[in-house]
Scaffold this active site. Structure first.
Site, mmCIF file in Angstrom:
data_model
loop_
_atom_site.group_PDB
_atom_site.id
_atom_site.type_symbol
_atom_site.label_atom_id
_atom_site.label_comp_id
_atom_site.label_asym_id
_atom_site.label_seq_id
_atom_site.Cartn_x
_atom_site.Cartn_y
_atom_site.Cartn_z
ATOM 1 C CB ALA A 11 138.740 102.046 5.730
ATOM 2 C CD GLN A 40 131.094 113.907 18.517
ATOM 3 O OE1 GLN A 40 130.764 115.037 18.524
ATOM 4 N NE2 GLN A 40 130.524 112.974 17.885
ATOM 5 C CD GLU A 41 138.781 109.010 15.458
ATOM 6 O OE1 GLU A 41 138.491 109.761 14.498
ATOM 7 O OE2 GLU A 41 139.850 108.129 15.253
ATOM 8 C CD GLN A 89 149.254 102.487 56.698
ATOM 9 O OE1 GLN A 89 150.558 102.089 56.563
ATOM 10 N NE2 GLN A 89 149.076 103.226 57.653
ATOM 11 C CB SER A 145 150.840 107.869 12.992
ATOM 12 O OG SER A 145 151.194 107.065 13.842
HETATM 13 C C1 LIG Z 1 142.035 97.067 17.816
HETATM 14 C C2 LIG Z 1 142.159 98.092 16.601
HETATM 15 C C3 LIG Z 1 141.114 98.642 16.027
HETATM 16 C C4 LIG Z 1 141.731 99.828 14.922
HETATM 17 N N1 LIG Z 1 140.315 100.268 14.242
HETATM 18 C C5 LIG Z 1 140.540 101.056 13.341
HETATM 19 C C6 LIG Z 1 139.701 101.602 12.417
HETATM 20 O O1 LIG Z 1 138.444 101.236 12.585
HETATM 21 N N2 LIG Z 1 139.844 102.492 11.251
HETATM 22 C C7 LIG Z 1 141.311 102.648 10.851
HETATM 23 O O2 LIG Z 1 141.490 103.291 9.877
HETATM 24 N N3 LIG Z 1 142.267 102.274 11.935
HETATM 25 C C8 LIG Z 1 142.047 101.614 12.978
HETATM 26 N N4 LIG Z 1 143.050 101.111 13.701
HETATM 27 C C9 LIG Z 1 144.472 101.490 13.406
HETATM 28 C C10 LIG Z 1 144.933 102.682 14.329
HETATM 29 O O3 LIG Z 1 144.110 103.874 14.199
HETATM 30 C C11 LIG Z 1 146.526 102.527 14.254
HETATM 31 O O4 LIG Z 1 146.961 101.576 14.932
HETATM 32 C C12 LIG Z 1 147.199 103.762 14.733
HETATM 33 O O5 LIG Z 1 146.810 104.792 13.815
HETATM 34 C C13 LIG Z 1 148.354 103.604 14.857
HETATM 35 O O6 LIG Z 1 149.246 103.224 13.561
HETATM 36 P P1 LIG Z 1 150.326 102.165 13.585
HETATM 37 O O7 LIG Z 1 150.103 101.165 14.797
HETATM 38 O O8 LIG Z 1 150.586 101.843 12.345
HETATM 39 O O9 LIG Z 1 151.482 103.023 14.147
HETATM 40 P P2 LIG Z 1 152.761 103.832 13.455
HETATM 41 O O10 LIG Z 1 152.074 104.996 12.716
HETATM 42 O O11 LIG Z 1 153.428 103.077 12.452
HETATM 43 O O12 LIG Z 1 153.744 104.233 14.652
HETATM 44 C C14 LIG Z 1 154.593 103.019 15.200
HETATM 45 C C15 LIG Z 1 155.132 103.901 16.479
HETATM 46 O O13 LIG Z 1 155.715 105.239 15.898
HETATM 47 C C16 LIG Z 1 155.155 106.148 16.706
HETATM 48 N N5 LIG Z 1 155.170 107.270 15.852
HETATM 49 C C17 LIG Z 1 154.725 107.318 14.712
HETATM 50 N N6 LIG Z 1 154.783 108.650 14.074
HETATM 51 C C18 LIG Z 1 155.265 109.303 14.989
HETATM 52 C C19 LIG Z 1 155.739 110.768 15.303
HETATM 53 N N7 LIG Z 1 155.542 111.803 14.164
HETATM 54 N N8 LIG Z 1 156.213 111.303 16.297
HETATM 55 C C20 LIG Z 1 156.329 110.458 17.542
HETATM 56 N N9 LIG Z 1 156.091 109.006 17.197
HETATM 57 C C21 LIG Z 1 155.625 108.502 16.133
HETATM 58 C C22 LIG Z 1 154.060 105.680 17.019
HETATM 59 O O14 LIG Z 1 153.492 106.346 18.235
HETATM 60 C C23 LIG Z 1 153.831 104.309 17.434
HETATM 61 O O15 LIG Z 1 154.624 103.993 18.928
HETATM 62 C C24 LIG Z 1 142.617 100.198 14.732
HETATM 63 C C25 LIG Z 1 143.874 99.493 15.389
HETATM 64 C C26 LIG Z 1 143.365 98.441 16.371
HETATM 65 C C27 LIG Z 1 144.757 97.797 16.911
#
Ligand SMILES: Cc1cc2nc3c(=O)[nH]c(=O)nc-3n(C[C@H](O)[C@H](O)[C@H](O)COP(=O)(O)OP(=O)(O)OC[C@H]3O[C@@H](n4cnc5c(N)ncnc54)[C@H](O)[C@@H]3O)c2cc1C
Length: 381
Positions: free
Chosen positions: A124, A242-243, A281, A132
């Protein structure tokens, strides 16, 4: 020459796993997709059959096998076209945190249960307002005698409903340096103050129990700290290679599986004139392009698997692979849908679920934009 050297034992393991999935998983996928969960019993069966935690050391309760067995589990579960049973997340992403950074007691306590499938694991990190940018997370911890108290909310957590343990990232609100503020903790099911929210209704991954997790004065013994206090970033960074590699392997398999399916369909489906549609084709060009891209992905990923097994640092290449292969899976299934047309739009055909499920791959496990940012940084851009 093959890049990866599979022995007879690897091949037998693959056959056994494929047979296991054909019997214990494939027939039940439509029901689990409707139920929006995979029964815990399936994890136990998979554990009993020896398909979980293959890479963890035997002395801690794992199977002590090389990473190619992990690759096989990732490939064969991906080949089912089913995303609910996240064995690779469990065995090759979450449990490795415990194996690498856990104390002897933690390893002995948790890894055997994870290997048997009795305990399903989750990680989590993501929060409602922080994906991100992990440094800005708002889940916090404080010390209280022999315990830590965690407060905060996590979301989008895979295995969130089924998990028996969750590795949680939390921030010390007093720390000045955000990169030394994060620590990782093991929180067990049943811990006071640990709650699960609703199962999130998603576009795809319907039987994957992605959920919100709540930590409200969640009190855990200090023995549940994972690694060093303030060492959370190092833990997360060390395991990223690895992830993301696991993610890329799954994406290439998804693309290969779609290419196989659409080629078979085109060979076996005839125009009114009686000619198979694979003789057109235009269709041939599309199928050859799709097959070529899948092969490129395969070669790239297999090379990275070999490098990873040799313990080479390939974070940049793996970041490139995660973005390229997940985009590949997305465009492959999209193109397949156009080629097949109406039948592909039916659930029974098997493409529709893939279309929904691969869509998230460029988003999770680090978005593809972040992958490119990592690569750009290493390239000195
Ligand atoms: C089905 C599913 C399973 C998941 N499982 C897990 C899990 O088990 N554990 C867990 O912790 N999380 C999990 N997640 C969360 C996943 O890791 C996040 O969706 C991911 O980190 C992206 O976060 P966000 O969608 O909040 O995007 P944000 O970080 O809010 O970003 C939004 C947009 O801005 C862009 N962006 C952000 N920062 C930058 C930057 N510095 N430069 C350029 N572009 C940027 C991103 O690329 C994206 O397009 C899961 C998500 C889904 C949908």
């Amino acid at each position: 020459m093959d890049i990866l050297n599979y022995t007879d034992d690897h091949k037998k393991f693959r056959e056994d796993l494929r047979a296991f999935l054909a019997k214990e998983v494939n027939p039940f996928i439509p029901q689990w997709e409707k139920d929006h969960i995979v029964p815990k019993e399936v994890w136990r069966k998979m554990g009993e059959a020896g398909f979980l935690c293959t890479a963890q050391a035997k002395e801690f309760g794992g199977h002590g096998k090389d990473f190619l067995y992990s690759v096989i589990v990732c490939e064969e579960t991906s080949r089912t076209g089913f995303t609910g049973l996240t064995a690779s997340l469990h065995s090759d992403i979450v449990v490795p945190y415990i194996e690498t950074f856990g104390t002897l007691e933690q390893k002995k306590k948790y890894i055997p249960k994870c290997t048997s499938g009795e305990c399903i694991s989750a990680v989590a990190m993501t929060e409602p307002d922080h994906g991100s940018d992990l440094a800005s997370m708002t889940t916090i911890f404080e010390e209280d005698g022999d315990h830590y108290i965690i407060n905060g909310t996590k979301t989008f957590i895979s295995n969130g409903i089924n998990c028996g343990l969750v590795v949680v990232a939390a921030r010390d609100p007093r720390a000045d340096n955000p990169y030394q503020a994060i620590s990782m903790f093991i929180v067990e099911d049943g811990t006071p103050g640990f709650g699960r929210g609703k199962h999130l209704e998603k576009m795809g991954w319907h039987s994957q129990d992605t959920a919100e997790l709540f930590f409200s004065k969640c009190r855990i013994p200090k023995a549940n700290l994972l690694g060093q206090l303030g060492g959370g970033f190092i833990i997360l960074m060390e395991k990223l290679q690895q992830e993301r590699l696991v993610c890329a392997i799954g994406a290439v398999c998804a693309a290969e599986q779609v290419v196989e399916k659409v080629i078979e369909y085109c060979k076996n489906t005839k125009e009114p004139s009686g000619k198979p549609i694979s003789k057109n084709q235009g269709t041939q060009f599309a199928l050859v392009e799709m097959a070529t891209e899948a092969k490129l992905g395969r070669v790239f990923v297999d090379k990275l698997i070999a490098d990873h097994m040799e313990k080479k640092a390939v974070v940049v290449e793996v970041s490139m692979a995660k973005y390229w292969t997940t985009d590949l899976a997305k465009r492959t299934v999209d193109r397949a849908m156009d080629i097949v047309g109406d039948p592909g739009y039916l659930e029974a055909f098997g493409l529709a679920r893939g279309f929904r499920d691969v869509r998230v791959m460029p988003i999770f496990a680090g978005t593809n934009e972040i992958m490119k940012r990592i690569a750009a940084g290493f390239m000195g851009l």
